[in-house]
Design a protein around this motif. Structure first.
Motif, short mmCIF file in Angstrom:
data_model
loop_
_atom_site.label_atom_id
_atom_site.label_comp_id
_atom_site.label_asym_id
_atom_site.label_seq_id
_atom_site.Cartn_x
_atom_site.Cartn_y
_atom_site.Cartn_z
N VAL A 79 12.10 -1.85 49.78
CA VAL A 79 10.78 -1.50 50.30
C VAL A 79 10.66 0.01 50.45
N GLN A 80 9.58 0.57 49.91
CA GLN A 80 9.23 1.97 50.15
C GLN A 80 7.89 1.96 50.86
N PHE A 81 7.90 2.30 52.13
CA PHE A 81 6.66 2.33 52.89
C PHE A 81 5.91 3.63 52.61
N GLN A 82 4.61 3.61 52.91
CA GLN A 82 3.78 4.78 52.66
C GLN A 82 4.32 6.02 53.37
N GLU A 83 4.84 5.84 54.57
CA GLU A 83 5.46 6.95 55.29
C GLU A 83 6.83 6.52 55.77
N THR A 84 7.86 7.22 55.30
CA THR A 84 9.22 6.95 55.76
C THR A 84 9.64 8.07 56.68
N ALA A 142 14.91 2.81 48.35
CA ALA A 142 14.42 1.44 48.18
C ALA A 142 15.12 0.74 47.02
N LEU A 143 15.66 1.54 46.10
CA LEU A 143 16.30 0.99 44.90
C LEU A 143 17.82 1.10 44.92
N ASP A 153 4.63 1.15 48.37
CA ASP A 153 3.37 1.34 49.07
C ASP A 153 2.87 2.77 48.87
N GLU A 154 1.81 2.92 48.09
CA GLU A 154 1.27 4.25 47.76
C GLU A 154 2.39 5.13 47.18
#
Length: 238
Positions: A79-84, A142-143, A153-154
């Protein structure tokens, strides 16, 4: 089937944020989850990951429930959120080591750093990286465990043209190797470059689900951007 979602709904108090949406993602497939801000994209992803409570007829990732089999799913989903948000004193190398420690098996980190244009930045504080570099690091993390499914995400918000195209190139290569991707984006050129199918949400409901070509035909528009605005209900604002 990597991911199967049937009639997923999310409700906050008396407001329905997501209303009975359904979609599937196969190995090596990219689906774009599109819609205006507040349309239900992030709530949908959070519900699929088991972060938000939901009701559904079916919700399975790799034939397992993300609610009952969280540990097994965790090993196979990125998971890659819009803001990490990273700790202030964390370096790029520290972040990679932290994320590696969460998984039984991971990819070769130096190779990933090279792939995502971060080689030579290992000792640099993340807070001193450019916005584009932080975004690439978030995707790398995320990978890092070589997932079978990743939520982005974005993906390229804030990246310049060269960096965006570099990310697309690497993701398309990973897609060719079987990576399944659920992508949210406001950039229609990105959607066209990466997505096999799109699902457009409007106030939590599916208003279109199909290929980009099918979206053009159904909307009577000649560009994806115009078709998206039509389905998402944003063209009236113009």
């Amino acid at each position: 089937m990597v991911l199967k979602v049937e009639y997923l709904s999310v409700t906050y108090a008396q407001k329905t944020a997501v209303n009975r949406i359904s979609f599937q993602v196969k190995s090596g497939q990219v689906i774009g989850l599109l819609g205006a801000n507040g349309a239900g994209k992030s709530s949908s992803i959070a519900a699929v990951l088991g972060i938000e409570k939901s009701t559904h007829d079916e919700l399975v990732i790799m034939d397992k429930s993300p609610l009952r089999n969280r540990k097994e799913i965790f090993e196979q989903v990125g998971v890659q959120f819009q803001e990490t948000h990273f700790q202030d004193k964390l370096t790029v190398s520290d972040a990679c080591e932290q994320w590696k420690s969460l998984y039984k098996k991971t990819a070769d980190v130096p190779t990933l750093l090279q792939t995502f244009g971060l080689a030579g930045k290992e000792k640099q504080l993340i807070k001193l990286l450019s916005g584009g570099e932080r975004q690439r690091l978030a995707v790398l993390l995320a990978l890092i465990h070589e997932p079978k499914l990743v939520f982005l995400d974005e993906l390229t918000t804030g990246l310049d043209t060269k960096a965006r195209r570099m990310l697309w190139k690497h993701l398309l290569a990973m897609k060719a190797d079987g990576l399944a991707i659920v992508l949210t984006s406001h950039y229609m050129d990105e959607v066209e470059a990466l997505c096999d199918e799109i699902l457009i949400l409007r106030e939590g409901q599916t208003v279109f689900h199909g290929t980009i070509q099918e979206a053009l035909v159904a909307s009577g528009k000649t560009t994806l951007e115009d078709a998206y605005l039509h389905f998402a209900g944003e063209e009236e604002q113009w």
